[in-house]
Write a protein that holds these residues in place. Structure first.
Motif, mmCIF file in Angstrom:
data_model
loop_
_atom_site.group_PDB
_atom_site.id
_atom_site.type_symbol
_atom_site.label_atom_id
_atom_site.label_comp_id
_atom_site.label_asym_id
_atom_site.label_seq_id
_atom_site.Cartn_x
_atom_site.Cartn_y
_atom_site.Cartn_z
ATOM 1 N N LYS A 31 55.266 40.778 -34.981
ATOM 2 C CA LYS A 31 56.507 41.252 -34.347
ATOM 3 C C LYS A 31 57.650 41.193 -35.359
ATOM 4 C CE LYS A 31 57.206 43.008 -30.560
ATOM 5 N NZ LYS A 31 56.634 44.260 -30.944
ATOM 6 N N TYR A 32 57.662 40.147 -36.176
ATOM 7 C CA TYR A 32 58.702 40.007 -37.199
ATOM 8 C C TYR A 32 58.639 41.205 -38.157
ATOM 9 C CZ TYR A 32 60.752 38.624 -41.630
ATOM 10 O OH TYR A 32 61.462 38.622 -42.796
ATOM 11 N N LEU A 42 53.679 36.646 -33.316
ATOM 12 C CA LEU A 42 55.110 36.642 -33.668
ATOM 13 C C LEU A 42 55.339 37.137 -35.093
ATOM 14 C CD1 LEU A 42 56.490 33.351 -32.050
ATOM 15 C CD2 LEU A 42 56.780 35.694 -31.270
ATOM 16 N N ASN A 64 48.402 43.577 -31.827
ATOM 17 C CA ASN A 64 49.021 42.487 -31.062
ATOM 18 C C ASN A 64 48.403 42.344 -29.673
ATOM 19 O OD1 ASN A 64 50.703 41.096 -32.713
ATOM 20 N ND2 ASN A 64 52.563 42.190 -32.154
ATOM 21 N N ILE A 102 56.667 33.811 -25.569
ATOM 22 C CA ILE A 102 55.609 33.368 -26.494
ATOM 23 C C ILE A 102 56.042 32.053 -27.152
ATOM 24 C CG2 ILE A 102 54.426 33.918 -28.684
ATOM 25 C CD1 ILE A 102 53.388 35.896 -26.815
ATOM 26 N N ILE A 103 57.299 32.013 -27.607
ATOM 27 C CA ILE A 103 57.806 30.792 -28.258
ATOM 28 C C ILE A 103 57.764 29.616 -27.270
ATOM 29 C CG2 ILE A 103 59.887 29.726 -29.262
ATOM 30 C CD1 ILE A 103 60.550 32.543 -30.413
ATOM 31 N N GLY A 162 58.884 37.900 -26.412
ATOM 32 C CA GLY A 162 58.733 37.032 -27.585
ATOM 33 C C GLY A 162 59.252 35.628 -27.307
#
Lengths: 111, 194
Positions: free
Chosen positions: B107-108, B104, B63, B141-142, B138
Motif C-alpha cells: 500500500k505504501y 501495508l 494484496n 490493518i494497523i 489500512g
C-alpha cells in the motif's frame, strides 16, 4: 464451543475455503480482462465478491453455526446496511436542485 | 474484580462476553463502511465521468491474495490453540502479522507512486474516495497488527495461566481480522476493477 476433535476435522475445510477464495479472486480479475459492459462487469464482480464474503463469514468466522444472539445483532445490522445502501436512490428521488416553476400570477403580483 | 464470562459462556446468550462484544463492534463497523460505500455510490452515479484503469490491478490482486492468506493463517492460529499446539499457534500468528505488514508495504508503494505524480486525494473525486476507503481500511490493518503484536508478546503469558481465556482472545482477534479481510474483498473490485 468447538472441541479439539471438531477443530481437527475443520482444518481441511479452512484450507479448501482459502484455496477457493484465491481461485475466485483470479476469476474476478480474469473477468475484468474480458472488458464486459459496465453493468455486466459490476454484476459479475459483486456476485463473486458476495460469494467470497459469504465464505469468509460462514467458515472462517463460524457464522454458519453461531448463537441466535449474534444472528439477531446481524439481522439488525443488515437492516441498517440496506437503509444505508438505499440512501443513493433517495437522493435521485428528491427535488433538491430542481428549478422551481414560479406561477405566472405570483410573478405578476410581485410587480 | 474479575470480569465474568470470559471463559465460560453466559447461560442466557450462550456466548462469552468478549465474543458478543466483538460481534457488536463489528456490527458498528458494517455501518461505518456501509456509509462510505453508500457515499461512493452517490459520488459515482453523480459524476459526469468516472476514471478507469487509474489503479494498479496486479498490486491490488496481490494484496487480495495476501489478505486471504492472512485470514487462513489466522484461523489456523486459533485452530492450533484448540488442538493444544502453542508452537504452531505462534508460527501461524507470526505469519499473519508478517502478511499484514507486507500488505501495508504494498500500500505504501502504491500511495507513494500516486503521490509522486501529484495524484493525492485532492486530484479527483475518485482518488478522494479511494484514499478515504483504503486509508480507513489500512488503519484497521494497523489496529489488528497491534493486537497481534500484543498476543505474540506480553499477552502470550496468559496462555500459561488460563489457556481457554487466551484461546478466546485469539478467536475474537480472528473475528476482527476476518472482517478486515471481508471489507477488502469488496473494496478490491469496487476500486480497482469497476
Amino acid at each position: 464451543m468447538h472441541s479439539a476433535d471438531d477443530v481437527k476435522k475443520s482444518v481441511r475445510k479452512y484450507l479448501t475455503v482459502g484455496a477457493l477464495l484465491f481461485m475466485f479472486t483470479a476469476i474476478t480479475v480474469a473477468a475484468n480482462q474480458v472488458h464486459l459492459a459496465i453493468p455486466a462487469a459490476i454484476t459479475v464482480a459483486l456476485i463473486i465478491a458476495t460469494i467470497k464474503g459469504s465464505m469468509v463469514a460462514s467458515v472462517f468466522m463460524h457464522l454458519s453455526a453461531e448463537k441466535r444472539w449474534i444472528y439477531g445483532a446481524l439481522i439488525l445490522t443488515l437492516v441498517g446496511f440496506i437503509v444505508l445502501m438505499s440512501v443513493p436512490s433517495l437522493t435521485v428521488r428528491d427535488s433538491i436542485g430542481t428549478p422551481i416553476q414560479v406561477p405566472a400570477a405570483a410573478e405578476h403580483a410581485k410587480h | 474484580m474479575n470480569i465474568p464470562y470470559v471463559v465460560e459462556e453466559r447461560p442466557d446468550s450462550g456466548l462469552t462476553n468478549g465474543k458478543l462484544g466483538v460481534w457488536l463492534f463489528l456490527a458498528s463497523e458494517v455501518m461505518l463502511f456501509g456509509a462510505l460505500f453508500s457515499t461512493y455510490i452517490i459520488l459515482r452515479t453523480g459524476a459526469v465521468e468516472w476514471p478507469h484503469g487509474e489503479l494498479n490491478v496486479w498490486l491490488g490482486m496481490a494484496n487480495t491474495f495476501i489478505l486471504i492468506g492472512s485470514s487462513v493463517t489466522m484461523v489456523m492460529a486459533w485452530a492450533s490453540l484448540k488442538m493444544h499446539d502453542f508452537g504452531k499457534h505462534r508460527l501461524y500468528l507470526t505469519l499473519t502479522f508478517v502478511l499484514a505488514a507486507v500488505f501495508l508495504v504494498n500500500k505504501y508503494f502504491e500511495y507513494s507512486d500516486h503521490l509522486s505524480r501529484g495524484e493525492g486525494p485532492w486530484h479527483s473525486t475518485f482518488l478522494a474516495i479511494y484514499y478515504t476507503l483504503t486509508g480507513l481500511h489500512g488503519l484497521h490493518i494497523i489496529g489488528g497488527m497491534i493486537v497481534m503484536a500484543y498476543l505474540l508478546g506480553p499477552g502470550a503469558a496468559l496462555y500459561k495461566k488460563n489457556p481457554d481465556q487466551f484461546t478466546n482472545r485469539v478467536e475474537n482477534t480472528g473475528l476482527y481480522w476476518h472482517f478486515v479481510d471481508l471489507v477488502w474483498i469488496f473494496l478490491f473490485p469496487v476500486l480497482y476493477l469497476l
